[in-house]
Write a protein that holds these residues in place. Structure first.
Motif, short mmCIF file in Angstrom:
data_model
loop_
_atom_site.label_atom_id
_atom_site.label_comp_id
_atom_site.label_asym_id
_atom_site.label_seq_id
_atom_site.Cartn_x
_atom_site.Cartn_y
_atom_site.Cartn_z
N PRO A 144 -14.65 -21.79 -4.98
CA PRO A 144 -13.20 -21.97 -5.14
C PRO A 144 -12.82 -23.05 -6.16
O PRO A 144 -11.85 -22.90 -6.89
CB PRO A 144 -12.73 -22.36 -3.73
CG PRO A 144 -13.94 -22.77 -2.99
CD PRO A 144 -15.10 -22.05 -3.60
N ARG A 145 -13.60 -24.12 -6.20
CA ARG A 145 -13.24 -25.20 -7.14
C ARG A 145 -13.41 -24.72 -8.58
O ARG A 145 -12.61 -25.02 -9.45
CB ARG A 145 -14.11 -26.43 -6.88
CG ARG A 145 -13.29 -27.63 -6.39
CD ARG A 145 -14.09 -28.90 -6.43
NE ARG A 145 -13.57 -29.79 -7.47
CZ ARG A 145 -12.72 -30.78 -7.24
NH1 ARG A 145 -12.28 -31.02 -6.02
NH2 ARG A 145 -12.31 -31.54 -8.23
N GLU A 146 -14.49 -23.96 -8.80
CA GLU A 146 -14.71 -23.43 -10.15
C GLU A 146 -13.61 -22.45 -10.52
O GLU A 146 -13.14 -22.43 -11.67
CB GLU A 146 -16.08 -22.74 -10.25
CG GLU A 146 -17.19 -23.74 -10.48
CD GLU A 146 -18.57 -23.13 -10.24
OE1 GLU A 146 -18.70 -21.89 -10.36
OE2 GLU A 146 -19.49 -23.90 -9.92
N LEU A 147 -13.19 -21.66 -9.53
CA LEU A 147 -12.13 -20.68 -9.79
C LEU A 147 -10.82 -21.41 -10.11
O LEU A 147 -10.09 -21.03 -11.03
CB LEU A 147 -11.95 -19.77 -8.57
CG LEU A 147 -11.21 -18.47 -8.85
CD1 LEU A 147 -11.94 -17.62 -9.88
CD2 LEU A 147 -11.04 -17.66 -7.56
N ALA A 148 -10.56 -22.49 -9.36
CA ALA A 148 -9.36 -23.30 -9.62
C ALA A 148 -9.40 -23.84 -11.04
O ALA A 148 -8.38 -23.85 -11.75
CB ALA A 148 -9.26 -24.44 -8.61
N GLN A 149 -10.59 -24.27 -11.47
CA GLN A 149 -10.76 -24.79 -12.83
C GLN A 149 -10.41 -23.72 -13.87
O GLN A 149 -9.73 -23.99 -14.85
CB GLN A 149 -12.22 -25.26 -12.99
CG GLN A 149 -12.50 -25.98 -14.31
CD GLN A 149 -11.58 -27.18 -14.52
OE1 GLN A 149 -11.39 -27.99 -13.61
NE2 GLN A 149 -10.96 -27.27 -15.71
N LYS A 150 -10.85 -22.49 -13.57
CA LYS A 150 -10.59 -21.38 -14.49
C LYS A 150 -9.09 -21.09 -14.58
O LYS A 150 -8.55 -20.85 -15.66
CB LYS A 150 -11.29 -20.12 -13.95
CG LYS A 150 -12.33 -19.54 -14.90
CD LYS A 150 -13.08 -18.48 -14.14
CE LYS A 150 -13.40 -17.26 -14.95
NZ LYS A 150 -14.01 -16.23 -14.07
N ILE A 151 -8.43 -21.13 -13.40
CA ILE A 151 -6.97 -20.91 -13.40
C ILE A 151 -6.29 -21.98 -14.23
O ILE A 151 -5.41 -21.70 -15.05
CB ILE A 151 -6.42 -20.93 -11.95
CG1 ILE A 151 -7.04 -19.81 -11.10
CG2 ILE A 151 -4.89 -20.82 -11.94
CD1 ILE A 151 -6.70 -19.85 -9.62
N LEU A 152 -6.74 -23.21 -14.03
CA LEU A 152 -6.15 -24.35 -14.72
C LEU A 152 -6.23 -24.19 -16.24
O LEU A 152 -5.28 -24.54 -16.96
CB LEU A 152 -6.88 -25.62 -14.28
CG LEU A 152 -6.08 -26.91 -14.33
CD1 LEU A 152 -4.91 -26.83 -13.37
CD2 LEU A 152 -6.97 -28.10 -13.96
#
Ligand code: ARG
Length: 577
Positions: free
Chosen positions: A55-63
């Motif tokens: 999830p943290r990596e996905l959040a990074q991608k969204i960002l």
């Protein structure tokens, strides 16, 4: 567009760019603590679960794809994948400015026709505290729906028909025969009801006449109808006096009493019969609803016609629904009735839908409420255990408010005190009720509701007058004042963030019919204002003109929001208190 919706769109767009499927929402919420930003997007966690990724990596991608330029000045990832959004001061200022240039809290809506059934007292007796909740909760929701742009049709489904009226008109006839005037005899409906009940129980001749009069009344006998009309007119006048005192918007033309449906009742039964939705059971006509079967599988019985041919409460409600759907063209019908009638409402809704009395897309909503309790935790009663008349309750409230106001303003004239006390006393009773989650019972307590501190009407009314007095001191006219908003301090930001949510709050009240949501919001606004006022002086000599102007502009939006919010709750404000 609300800030939340705007953020939703932007974050969803970023998710799309990050190739996250459409069925994963952005999940925007208001942050609970300032260190988490003003809003947060929590959608990364849910999406990661679905996509089986970190999830943290996905959040990074969204960002990486998230464009909030001009909106936020700081975005960061926290914890397992929350995206914390810190709005920029200038963006918030602009939003507020825009909001104050148009009707507060309103936006484009798709206009619906919404029938609101509320108050609806039984006319056999005087209105008592049991009808208070329906009257004021229903009125607050009706006002809110109307303000948002809907076509609201109020329906006061007064109980003016049924067996009790035989007894009442027989009694009226006797008292008139003794030379009594109708409005005198009916001056106190409670007393009149007790007298006729006693008469009915003790005098078998009178009881027989009363029963005979019911039948005559139902078959349209002129003499009985005249007596009945006299009774009804007086009783309606009692209710209308209370509506005026209570500052409730119900008008005479909103009354559509049970008797208005008399001619439809035989048709209702016929239609149900033809569709084979009812059967004869011990001489009565009954619908057995499988949809509402109990745990053992026994269908739920609804009697629509008694064995003697008489119709029931449910029959009238079926006719009323057909009218509301077919003639009034309602998209939504809201009922504000005591929780004890929940089964009745479910039965009526189910049967009306099955019989095609309403169109398929109509929304039928019973919004129940709990009981008003005394301090002893039992249903609210007079000291001797009787039902409390609404008139007496309201009188007492204004008297109590008058004492409090006089104490606070020893120099005020009697006339001023009376004017303020009326608004404070009535406001206090209404707000005490509206501010509780309606589905719960609540304890009626004079001291809390009339307090100038805490989540009460007097506190909010006072908060409003304080802002007005700032303008008075500055010799500025609130109706023409304009100022640029320029947010710099944390308390200013906190206040602004609350203020921009007004529209969403109103929408929520309109959707869910819970006025306490608006009450809590107004209380938070007033509290945020007090905190702002302590940190951010307005009229002090050393304050720069530009800052002073911005703070005055913020104050004015607070005052307007409080005024509009209280108006929608049916609570009056004043310039001085
Ligand atoms: N007269 C009823 C009562 O006092 C309330 C009526 C509510 N409205 C309705 N359509 N059933 O209990």
């Amino acid at each position: 567009m609300s800030i939340k919706t705007l953020l939703e769109q932007r974050v969803r767009a970023a998710m799309q760019a990050a190739e996250i499927p459409d069925n994963c929402p952005a999940n925007i919420t208001i942050s609970t603590r300032p260190e988490f930003g003003d809003f947060q997007a929590n959608g990364a966690m849910g999406a990661a679960k679905k996509l089986k990724t970190n999830p943290r990596e996905l959040a990074q991608k969204i960002l990486e794809h998230l464009d909030l330029s001009g909106i936020a000045d700081n975005i960061e990832i926290a914890g397992p994948g929350f995206i914390n959004i810190h709005l920029s001061h200038s963006f918030l200022g602009e939003q507020l400015q825009k909001q104050s240039d148009q009707p507060l809290g309103r936006s484009e809506v798709e206009e619906k026709t919404i029938v609101v059934d509320y108050s609806s007292p039984n006319l056999a007796k005087e209105m008592h505290v049991g009808h208070l909740r329906s009257t004021i909760i229903g009125d607050a929701v009706a006002r809110t729906l109307e303000y948002l742009g809907h076509n609201v049709i109020r329906q006061n489904h007064m109980g003016d028909w049924g067996t009790q009226f035989g007894m009442l008109i027989a009694e009226l006839e006797e008292q008139l025969g003794e030379g009594e005037q109708a409005d005198l005899a009916l001056g106190d409906l409670e007393v009149f009801y007790q007298q006729s009940k006693k008469h009915f129980d003790e005098d078998s001749g009178f009881a027989e006449k009363a029963r005979d009069y019911v039948v005559k009344l139902q078959s349209g006998d002129n003499h009985c109808l005249t007596l009945w009309k006299q009774f009804i007119n007086t009783s309606v006048a009692h209710s209308e006096a209370i509506y005026r005192d209570l500052n409730v918007t119900l008008q005479h033309t909103d009354i559509k009493p049970e008797s208005a449906y008399n001619d439809d009742l035989a048709k209702v039964i016929n239609d149900l019969k033809q569709q084979q939705l009812i059967v004869e059971d011990q001489g009565a006509q009954v619908a057995f609803l499988e949809e509402l079967a109990d745990k053992k599988g026994n269908p739920s019985p609804v009697i629509v016609q008694k064995s003697g041919g008489g119709y029931l409460y449910a029959t009238t409600d079926l006719a009323a629904l057909r009218y509301r759907s077919g003639v009034l063209n309602a998209d939504r019908v809201l009922y504000f009735i005591d929780a004890r009638q929940s089964l009745h409402m479910k039965q009526v809704f189910t049967l009306a839908k099955k019989a095609g009395f309403v169109n398929e897309s109509i929304l039928l909503e019973h919004h129940p409420f709990g009981t008003m309790m005394g301090k002893d935790g039992k249903p609210f009663k007079t000291r001797s255990g009787g039902t409390v008349k609404l008139t007496d309750l309201l009188k007492e409230s204004v008297e109590r408010a008058s004492k409090l106001v006089a104490e606070k303003n020893p120099a005020a004239s009697d006339e001023d005190i009376a004017g303020i006390a009326q608004k404070v006393g009535i406001g206090a009773v209404k707000y005490a009720d509206l501010s509780k989650t309606r589905t719960n019972d609540y304890i009626f307590d004079w001291d809390t509701m009339l307090s100038f501190e805490g989540n009460t009407a007097p506190y909010l009314q006072y908060a409003y007058t304080r802002i007005i007095s700032i303008f008075r001191k500055a010799e500025l006219d609130v109706s023409t004042f304009k100022g640029n908003i320029n947010i710099t301090e944390t308390k200013e930001k906190a206040l602004a963030l609350k203020l921009v949510q007004f529209g969403e709050i109103l929408q929520q009240v309109a959707d869910e019919a819970y006025p306490h949501i608006l009450c809590n919001y107004l209380y938070e606004i007033a509290s945020a204002y007090m905190a702002f006022y302590e940190q951010c002086p307005i009229l002090k000599a050393n304050i720069k003109q530009e800052i002073k102007e911005s703070r005055l502009a913020l104050s004015l939006i607070v005052a307007d929001t409080l005024a509009k919010g209280l108006e929608l709750l049916g609570i009056e404000i004043m310039e001085k208190m």
